[in-house]
Design an enzyme around this catalytic site. Structure first.
Site, PDB file in Angstrom:
ATOM      1  N   LYS A 280      24.359 -22.051   0.525  1.00  0.00           N
ATOM      2  CA  LYS A 280      24.389 -22.818   1.769  1.00  0.00           C
ATOM      3  C   LYS A 280      25.787 -23.410   1.969  1.00  0.00           C
ATOM      4  CE  LYS A 280      20.925 -25.398   4.260  1.00  0.00           C
ATOM      5  NZ  LYS A 280      19.556 -25.871   4.307  1.00  0.00           N
ATOM      6  N   GLU A 365       3.116 -29.565   6.625  1.00  0.00           N
ATOM      7  CA  GLU A 365       2.568 -30.715   7.352  1.00  0.00           C
ATOM      8  C   GLU A 365       1.046 -30.790   7.242  1.00  0.00           C
ATOM      9  OE1 GLU A 365       4.881 -28.656   8.526  1.00  0.00           O
ATOM     10  OE2 GLU A 365       6.621 -29.938   8.891  1.00  0.00           O
ATOM     11  N   ARG A 393       1.444 -29.288  13.974  1.00  0.00           N
ATOM     12  CA  ARG A 393       0.881 -28.364  13.007  1.00  0.00           C
ATOM     13  C   ARG A 393      -0.426 -28.870  12.393  1.00  0.00           C
ATOM     14  NH1 ARG A 393       4.559 -24.399  10.464  1.00  0.00           N
ATOM     15  NH2 ARG A 393       5.126 -23.347  12.376  1.00  0.00           N
TER      16      ARG A 393
HETATM   17  C1  LIG Z   1       7.059 -26.960  10.696  1.00  0.00           C
HETATM   18  C2  LIG Z   1       8.462 -27.428  10.464  1.00  0.00           C
HETATM   19  N1  LIG Z   1       8.684 -28.516   9.696  1.00  0.00           N
HETATM   20  C3  LIG Z   1       9.944 -28.948   9.481  1.00  0.00           C
HETATM   21  C4  LIG Z   1      11.003 -28.299  10.026  1.00  0.00           C
HETATM   22  C5  LIG Z   1      12.411 -28.833   9.842  1.00  0.00           C
HETATM   23  N2  LIG Z   1      13.278 -27.878   9.145  1.00  0.00           N
HETATM   24  C6  LIG Z   1      14.138 -27.098   9.772  1.00  0.00           C
HETATM   25  S1  LIG Z   1      14.986 -26.094   8.764  1.00  0.00           S
HETATM   26  C7  LIG Z   1      14.214 -26.720   7.422  1.00  0.00           C
HETATM   27  C8  LIG Z   1      14.574 -26.206   6.058  1.00  0.00           C
HETATM   28  C9  LIG Z   1      14.446 -24.744   5.977  1.00  0.00           C
HETATM   29  O1  LIG Z   1      14.869 -24.326   4.720  1.00  0.00           O
HETATM   30  P1  LIG Z   1      15.066 -22.777   4.450  1.00  0.00           P
HETATM   31  O2  LIG Z   1      13.951 -22.035   5.046  1.00  0.00           O
HETATM   32  O3  LIG Z   1      15.305 -22.603   3.016  1.00  0.00           O
HETATM   33  O4  LIG Z   1      16.350 -22.412   5.297  1.00  0.00           O
HETATM   34  P2  LIG Z   1      17.881 -22.788   4.993  1.00  0.00           P
HETATM   35  O5  LIG Z   1      18.256 -23.818   6.001  1.00  0.00           O
HETATM   36  O6  LIG Z   1      17.984 -23.304   3.599  1.00  0.00           O
HETATM   37  O7  LIG Z   1      18.621 -21.533   5.201  1.00  0.00           O
HETATM   38  C10 LIG Z   1      13.306 -27.704   7.776  1.00  0.00           C
HETATM   39  C11 LIG Z   1      12.495 -28.494   6.840  1.00  0.00           C
HETATM   40  C12 LIG Z   1      10.720 -27.176  10.835  1.00  0.00           C
HETATM   41  N3  LIG Z   1      11.696 -26.493  11.448  1.00  0.00           N
HETATM   42  N4  LIG Z   1       9.458 -26.761  11.027  1.00  0.00           N
END
Ligand SMILES: Cc1ncc(C[n+]2csc(CCOP(=O)(O)OP(=O)(O)O)c2C)c(N)n1
Length: 625
Positions: A280, A365, A393
């Site tokens: 990242k 969630e 959700r």
């Molecule tokens: C249902 C839901 N809950 C929380 C989020 C907030 N959110 C956006 S990106 C993320 C982390 C995603 O991590 P990952 O899939 O590993 O992607 P990365 O950013 O590390 O590439 C979160 C918690 C969301 N988009 N959707």
């Protein structure tokens, strides 16, 4: 410049492979340059540059379908599909969306914003392809964070039955927004640390397969063996045992290796998971060091990494954070739950001080809410802090697991109302509707920062399910002098109780706007009464009766929520049954999804600003005359 040669989808096929490293470098410079000016998601995008180039190199648009989970990491995909110019207007009203949008490009296969949907959507595409006897590739790209969400497992479980090609790319950077959590994350870490042995494992498999007649059978036998030795020979057994082919892990910044593996994945007749390891923030030291801060960022100074806009007054999240910290100290039964957003929700400080009473459950969630139900039954007071949009959700869990049993679970609903740049998938415009419809639920919204504090304390000492919804951004610090103790189902008069023909009945963030509306009306000598509703449920019907008795003719409700099922409709329902002589004017968001843009400007467009509301009131009066 290699990037100059990319102006339309599939242009990448004309770039020699040897120029790919240069292309990746230029894309990184482009991303840092643009996001530092507009703000946006940076760290995840920097990590996915080579992966996206490799994917585009093996796909053909629009025939092939590429589905991004959450979608915040799709900037390189946008650049490679002819949307470079749009980055000047990234996340601005009318400009490029920060997420995949089918209406923006035929290369965006699925609209996203919420997590863990990509495998389900991809599988749907695959089944449709097969039924229609079409012949193209479907690739879902999911992060290790998104893989903590339950839907991903439902989809994997379902995908395991496939006997046609479906490629799932697991983009594993060992981070959600914050460090990733849970058992799957540990499992992936184990696979990651085994990376050095991967070559050996592949070789062992290959060597075994080469043994005449029995080789393939031997590999199958090893696959079926319940021994830890098999992990040495075939990595990713968890996925393999489920029925998916596991390929990897592969260095997600090594394009030739990735393309080789992806081409191999294309040949698999069934679901195949390609495990890609990325970093990242790669390419920008500040983002590598602070991946959470650069997950989503406002404009910043590239040389220092510091935000261009100084942090001003406290936000509602800051206030919540402080209340929770203090409450944690006093109330030993209080526990706090986040679904992968410890920083965003402001729970980080609580987590640091009371690690035993803090739970980050991952992007889950639904689980968070039912888990809270169990905690409540077990004798704790759970505070579940989730953004309004993501709590959508968990509606069934709120209804079925918390409210039917009337459990004391406190919902801290952050980012309620318009959130701005993230657009329609992130606006918190529905919680008043989906929460007030549920029996036993209490729903509150504070007018200012002090009231958020008071409401949180009230909620923790209340019994039964209770939600406090508050908006993103700076907490209103006006009306400090009005601090009636929060009492169940009671609104607060912000003008004397004499009442007048026009009453403004505002909820939460709209109280600040209502103060302005009243000023506008005052300046035109139109008297009005202003009431801070405080509770969307239960409604303060006593106050509504009093208003009607005192001669109110026009009751204006104000809320930052969709009209349908919202606060205004509840008021209208009551008034039409009990005081039909009073006209009710509902100020709310009409039946629409609100796309990205600046919050103030969106409010104007939606008629939620003081000027528009003043005009609406004047027009209502004119019609009456
Ligand atoms: C249902 C839901 N809950 C929380 C989020 C907030 N959110 C956006 S990106 C993320 C982390 C995603 O991590 P990952 O899939 O590993 O992607 P990365 O950013 O590390 O590439 C979160 C918690 C969301 N988009 N959707």
């Amino acid at each position: 410049m290699v990037l100059e040669k990319i102006n339309a989808p599939n242009d990448i096929h004309r770039i020699p492979l040897g120029e790919f490293p240069r292309l990746a470098e230029e894309i990184r410079e482009f991303l840092i340059d643009h996001v530092s000016k507009t703000g946006g998601h940076l760290a995840s995008n920097l990590g996915a540059v080579e992966l996206t180039i490799a994917l585009h190199n093996i796909l053909e648009f629009p025939e092939d379908k590429l589905i991004w989970d959450v979608g915040h990491q799709a900037y390189t995909h946008k650049i490679l599909t002819g949307r470079k110019e749009g980055f000047k207007t990234l996340r601005k009203e009318g400009g490029l969306s920060g997420f995949p949008k089918r209406e923006e490009s035929f290369c965006d296969a699925f609209d996203t914003g919420h997590s863990s949907t990509s495998i389900s959507a991809g599988l749907g595409y695959v089944r449709a392809r097969d039924l229609r006897k079409e012949n193209h590739y479907v690739i879902s790209v999911i992060g290790d964070g998104a893989l903590t969400g339950g839907m991903a497992y439902e989809a994997l479980n379902n995908a395991a039955e496939l006997d046609t090609n479906f490629i799932i790319v697991l983009n594993d950077n060992n981070m959600s927004i914050s460090p990733n959590v849970g058992g799957m994350s540990s499992y992936l870490s184990a696979l990651r640390t085994a990376e050095a042995y991967t070559g050996m494992k592949m070789n062992v498999t290959k060597t075994l397969k080469k043994i005449p007649k029995v080789g393939t059978a031997l590999v199958d036998t090893v696959r079926k063996t319940k021994s830890s030795i098999k992990q040495m020979i075939i990595p990713g057994m968890l996925f393999e045992n489920m029925g998916l082919t596991y390929l990897g892990p592969v260095d997600g910044h090594d394009m030739p290796k990735m393309m080789k593996l992806l081409n191999e994945a294309k040949r698999v007749e069934g679901p195949v998971l390609v495990h890609v390891l990325t970093k990242k923030g790669k390419g920008y030291e500040m983002a590598v060091r602070h991946p959470s801060r650069f997950h989503g960022t406002g404009p910043f100074d590239v040389s220092t990494g510091l935000p261009l806009k100084k942090q001003g007054k406290a936000s509602y999240t800051d206030i919540f954070s402080t209340v929770m910290r203090k409450m944690g100290d006093r109330e030993k039964q209080v526990v706090a739950i986040t679904a992968a957003m410890p920083t965003g929700t402001g729970l980080k400080r609580f987590a640091n001080m009371f690690p035993d009473r803090f739970f980050d459950v991952g992007i889950a969630e639904e689980h968070a809410v039912t888990f809270a139900a169990g905690l409540a039954l077990g004798g704790m007071i759970p505070v579940v802090a989730i953004y309004s949009t993501f709590l959508q959700r968990a509606v069934d869990q709120i209804l079925h697991d918390v409210c039917t049993q009337n459990l004391h679970v406190v919902f801290a609903v952050d980012r309620a109302g318009l959130v701005g740049a993230d657009g329609e998938t992130h606006q918190g415009c529905f919680d008043l509707s989906y929460l007030t419809m549920i029996p036993n639920m209490t729903v509150m919204a504070p007018k200012n920062k002090w009231e958020l504090s008071d409401m949180m304390k009230f909620a923790v000492h209340h019994s039964g399910p209770v939600a406090v919804r508050y908006p993103r951004g700076t907490a209103y610090d006006g009306l400090e002098e009005y601090r009636d103790p929060v009492a169940y189902g009671k609104s607060e008069w912000l003008t004397d109780k004499k009442g007048s023909e026009i009453a403004l009945f505002a909820l939460g963030s709209m109280v600040e706007t209502a103060v302005e509306v009243q000023k506008n009306l005052d300046s035109q000598e139109i008297p009005s009464t202003l009431i801070n509703a405080r509770f969307a449920k239960p409604l303060d019907t006593k106050t509504l009766d009093t208003l009607a008795e005192k001669g109110c003719r026009l009751l204006v409700t104000m809320e930052e929520n969709v009209r349908s099922g919202g606060f205004g409709e509840l008021v209208l329902d009551y008034m039409s049954a009990h005081h039909p002589q009073v006209q009710v004017k509902i100020i709310a968001i009409e039946d629409t999804f609100v796309s990205h843009g600046d919050v103030d400007s969106l409010k104007k467009k939606l008629g939620l600003d003081a000027q528009s509301i003043t005009e609406i009131i004047k027009n209502c009066r004119k019609k009456e005359e």
